[in-house]
Design a protein around this motif. Structure first.
Motif, PDB file in Angstrom:
ATOM      1  N   TYR A 174     -58.958  23.088  31.968  1.00  0.00           N
ATOM      2  CA  TYR A 174     -59.751  24.106  32.628  1.00  0.00           C
ATOM      3  C   TYR A 174     -61.198  24.008  32.158  1.00  0.00           C
ATOM      4  CZ  TYR A 174     -55.052  25.958  33.248  1.00  0.00           C
ATOM      5  OH  TYR A 174     -53.730  26.095  33.540  1.00  0.00           O
ATOM      6  N   LYS A 175     -62.106  24.563  32.947  1.00  0.00           N
ATOM      7  CA  LYS A 175     -63.507  24.526  32.559  1.00  0.00           C
ATOM      8  C   LYS A 175     -63.813  25.757  31.713  1.00  0.00           C
ATOM      9  CE  LYS A 175     -68.141  23.552  34.157  1.00  0.00           C
ATOM     10  NZ  LYS A 175     -68.975  23.144  35.307  1.00  0.00           N
ATOM     11  N   ILE A 176     -64.192  25.531  30.482  1.00  0.00           N
ATOM     12  CA  ILE A 176     -64.546  26.591  29.545  1.00  0.00           C
ATOM     13  C   ILE A 176     -66.036  26.493  29.263  1.00  0.00           C
ATOM     14  CG2 ILE A 176     -64.055  27.612  27.291  1.00  0.00           C
ATOM     15  CD1 ILE A 176     -61.647  27.599  29.134  1.00  0.00           C
ATOM     16  N   MET A 177     -66.739  27.620  29.350  1.00  0.00           N
ATOM     17  CA  MET A 177     -68.190  27.616  29.163  1.00  0.00           C
ATOM     18  C   MET A 177     -68.605  28.796  28.294  1.00  0.00           C
ATOM     19  SD  MET A 177     -69.441  26.772  33.064  1.00  0.00           S
ATOM     20  CE  MET A 177     -71.055  26.152  32.544  1.00  0.00           C
ATOM     21  N   THR A 178     -69.608  28.578  27.476  1.00  0.00           N
ATOM     22  CA  THR A 178     -70.186  29.665  26.686  1.00  0.00           C
ATOM     23  C   THR A 178     -71.314  30.318  27.471  1.00  0.00           C
ATOM     24  OG1 THR A 178     -71.813  28.226  25.619  1.00  0.00           O
ATOM     25  CG2 THR A 178     -69.655  28.444  24.549  1.00  0.00           C
ATOM     26  N   ALA A 193     -68.260  23.276  40.438  1.00  0.00           N
ATOM     27  CA  ALA A 193     -68.399  21.949  41.061  1.00  0.00           C
ATOM     28  C   ALA A 193     -67.419  20.943  40.472  1.00  0.00           C
ATOM     29  CB  ALA A 193     -69.833  21.452  40.908  1.00  0.00           C
ATOM     30  N   SER A 194     -67.171  21.020  39.163  1.00  0.00           N
ATOM     31  CA  SER A 194     -66.272  20.048  38.523  1.00  0.00           C
ATOM     32  C   SER A 194     -64.829  20.219  38.984  1.00  0.00           C
ATOM     33  CB  SER A 194     -66.358  20.177  36.999  1.00  0.00           C
ATOM     34  OG  SER A 194     -65.937  21.462  36.573  1.00  0.00           O
ATOM     35  N   ILE A 195     -64.473  21.418  39.468  1.00  0.00           N
ATOM     36  CA  ILE A 195     -63.132  21.617  40.022  1.00  0.00           C
ATOM     37  C   ILE A 195     -63.015  20.875  41.351  1.00  0.00           C
ATOM     38  CG2 ILE A 195     -61.515  23.323  40.953  1.00  0.00           C
ATOM     39  CD1 ILE A 195     -62.569  25.316  38.919  1.00  0.00           C
ATOM     40  N   ILE A 196     -64.056  20.971  42.182  1.00  0.00           N
ATOM     41  CA  ILE A 196     -64.087  20.246  43.451  1.00  0.00           C
ATOM     42  C   ILE A 196     -64.005  18.737  43.201  1.00  0.00           C
ATOM     43  CG2 ILE A 196     -65.534  19.647  45.436  1.00  0.00           C
ATOM     44  CD1 ILE A 196     -64.361  22.345  45.753  1.00  0.00           C
ATOM     45  N   GLU A 197     -64.670  18.288  42.147  1.00  0.00           N
ATOM     46  CA  GLU A 197     -64.705  16.858  41.829  1.00  0.00           C
ATOM     47  C   GLU A 197     -63.425  16.373  41.162  1.00  0.00           C
ATOM     48  OE1 GLU A 197     -68.110  16.698  39.373  1.00  0.00           O
ATOM     49  OE2 GLU A 197     -69.532  17.150  40.987  1.00  0.00           O
ATOM     50  N   GLY A 198     -62.558  17.298  40.759  1.00  0.00           N
ATOM     51  CA  GLY A 198     -61.300  16.910  40.139  1.00  0.00           C
ATOM     52  C   GLY A 198     -61.355  16.748  38.635  1.00  0.00           C
ATOM     53  N   THR A 199     -62.502  17.058  38.023  1.00  0.00           N
ATOM     54  CA  THR A 199     -62.616  16.937  36.567  1.00  0.00           C
ATOM     55  C   THR A 199     -61.846  18.051  35.859  1.00  0.00           C
ATOM     56  OG1 THR A 199     -64.808  15.960  36.832  1.00  0.00           O
ATOM     57  CG2 THR A 199     -64.239  16.781  34.644  1.00  0.00           C
ATOM     58  N   HIS A 200     -61.914  19.256  36.435  1.00  0.00           N
ATOM     59  CA  HIS A 200     -61.196  20.399  35.875  1.00  0.00           C
ATOM     60  C   HIS A 200     -60.236  20.954  36.922  1.00  0.00           C
ATOM     61  CE1 HIS A 200     -64.870  20.314  33.279  1.00  0.00           C
ATOM     62  NE2 HIS A 200     -63.966  20.548  32.352  1.00  0.00           N
ATOM     63  N   SER A 201     -59.344  21.845  36.464  1.00  0.00           N
ATOM     64  CA  SER A 201     -58.330  22.431  37.345  1.00  0.00           C
ATOM     65  C   SER A 201     -58.577  23.915  37.552  1.00  0.00           C
ATOM     66  CB  SER A 201     -56.928  22.239  36.760  1.00  0.00           C
ATOM     67  OG  SER A 201     -56.648  20.878  36.545  1.00  0.00           O
ATOM     68  N   GLU A 202     -58.135  24.411  38.686  1.00  0.00           N
ATOM     69  CA  GLU A 202     -58.117  25.851  38.913  1.00  0.00           C
ATOM     70  C   GLU A 202     -56.961  26.459  38.125  1.00  0.00           C
ATOM     71  OE1 GLU A 202     -59.848  27.127  43.170  1.00  0.00           O
ATOM     72  OE2 GLU A 202     -57.894  26.172  43.262  1.00  0.00           O
TER      73      GLU A 202
END
Length: 354
Positions: free
Chosen positions: A7-11, A57-66
């Motif tokens: 998953y995409k984790i951001m601070t 955007a990275s979810i669309i690109e397939g780097t991260h998952s929903e």
């Protein structure tokens, strides 16, 4: 489940560097972003707000998952996984900041830079279920909502974190994404000491099945542990473990067989079925009792209509072929793994066979 960058984790700082304000973050929290802990967020899904594209955007690109909402206990495990990732991200950002500060101090000729000896215990080591998630081991069912870490000399439970005060030797820990975590073998041992056998055996089966470790390595690590608490539980889990099993549901079933005193069940037995033009494999086979036990895991229980009709028909034909060959077949659902009725049915079948 695979921990690394699922998953995409951001601070907060990372989001602000993308051009968002604190007010933007508050609005995004009602849309596609969820707060995991103070200053740490997860991107939950792709939304319709174009201004949020830089977040997902990275979810669309397939780097991260929903984040997939299963509507069952798997969601609790996903939430804990995200919480562990969030704490890893905080540790990584903190260490990156310290490294930059040290480089600056060195460049300026300052002698205030602090250096930690590689042999000294780290400030925090991920352990137990949290370490298992980092290693990609399966969690059969939720047993804690807390992130579990080790800090020497500290034993405390907070709302979202459980701190244990043991010392983890250097050769029982490794670095993952800028933070320390117990090694795979030490993680398996710690989980076996602390949790029920169905949790630890599920992990052991998976690790052995995938060739991630061996019994010999686990026993060698156990011999090096200073802690002796619940060592018998570790040995029991290793005795019950079997690399042939292919799912946590099968591992739980094997533990239940042991608890009910059933012996003779062999996992993953294959039959040659010429009339079906294929080989079929069953979860558990008791040859002496001519009994097959099939385990319907969590996915089958909750997905229901998501199983294709042709797959259901294929399963029906498979089961009928077994019955035609003189085998009794008992199916056990996920929920029935945690009740007594189905195992009493198995007991009666074994007694009748004798």
């Amino acid at each position: 489940m695979q921990f690394n960058d699922m998953y995409k984790i951001m601070t907060t700082q990372q989001i602000i560097r993308l051009g968002f304000t604190h007010a933007d973050i508050r609005r995004a929290r009602s849309c596609c972003v969820r707060r995991l802990s103070r200053g740490v967020y997860s991107v939950r899904h792709v939304c319709t707000v174009e201004g949020h594209r830089r977040l997902w955007a990275s979810i669309i690109e397939g780097t991260h998952s929903e984040f997939t909402e299963h509507g069952d206990l798997r969601d609790q495990i996903e939430e804990l996984d995200a919480a562990v990732m969030a704490r890893c991200e905080v540790r990584f950002q903190k260490q990156s900041q310290e490294a930059r500060q040290e480089e600056t101090n060195t460049a300026n000729g300052s002698d205030t830079a602090t250096r930690t000896s590689p042999a000294s215990p780290p400030a925090e080591v991920f352990s137990h279920i949290s370490a298992a998630l980092i290693h990609g081991l399966p969690i059969a069912y939720p047993v804690t909502h807390q992130v579990e870490v080790v800090r020497p000399g500290v034993n405390r439970r907070f709302k979202s974190i459980h701190v244990r005060g043991v010392t983890i030797p250097k050769h029982h820990r490794q670095r993952v994404r800028g933070t320390e975590v117990t090694t795979l073998e030490r993680t398996l041992i710690d989980v076996a000491r602390t949790y029920n056998p169905d949790i630890s055996v599920s992990m052991l089966d998976d690790a052995l099945h995938r060739g991630l470790t061996t019994r010999e390595k686990i026993l060698a690590t156990l011999a090096q542990c200073l802690e002796t608490r619940n060592t018998k539980k570790v040995h029991l889990a290793l005795e019950l473990a079997d690399a042939r099993r292919e799912s946590p549901a099968e591992s739980i079933a094997a533990v239940r067989f042991f608890q009910h005193g059933f012996v003779g069940f062999v996992p993953q037995v294959e039959f040659d079925a010429p009339s079906l033009r294929r080989k079929i494999r069953v979860d558990f086979c008791h040859k002496a009792a001519r009994l097959i036990v099939e385990i319907d895991g969590l996915g089958k229980l909750y997905l229901g209509s998501g199983v294709p009709r042709d797959e259901l028909e294929r399963e029906r034909r498979r089961e009928q072929w077994l019955r035609d060959q003189g085998w009794g077949v008992i199916r056990v659902t996920w929920k029935e793994l945690f009740t007594e009725a189905k195992f009493e049915e198995i007991r009666r079948a074994l007694v009748s066979a004798r």
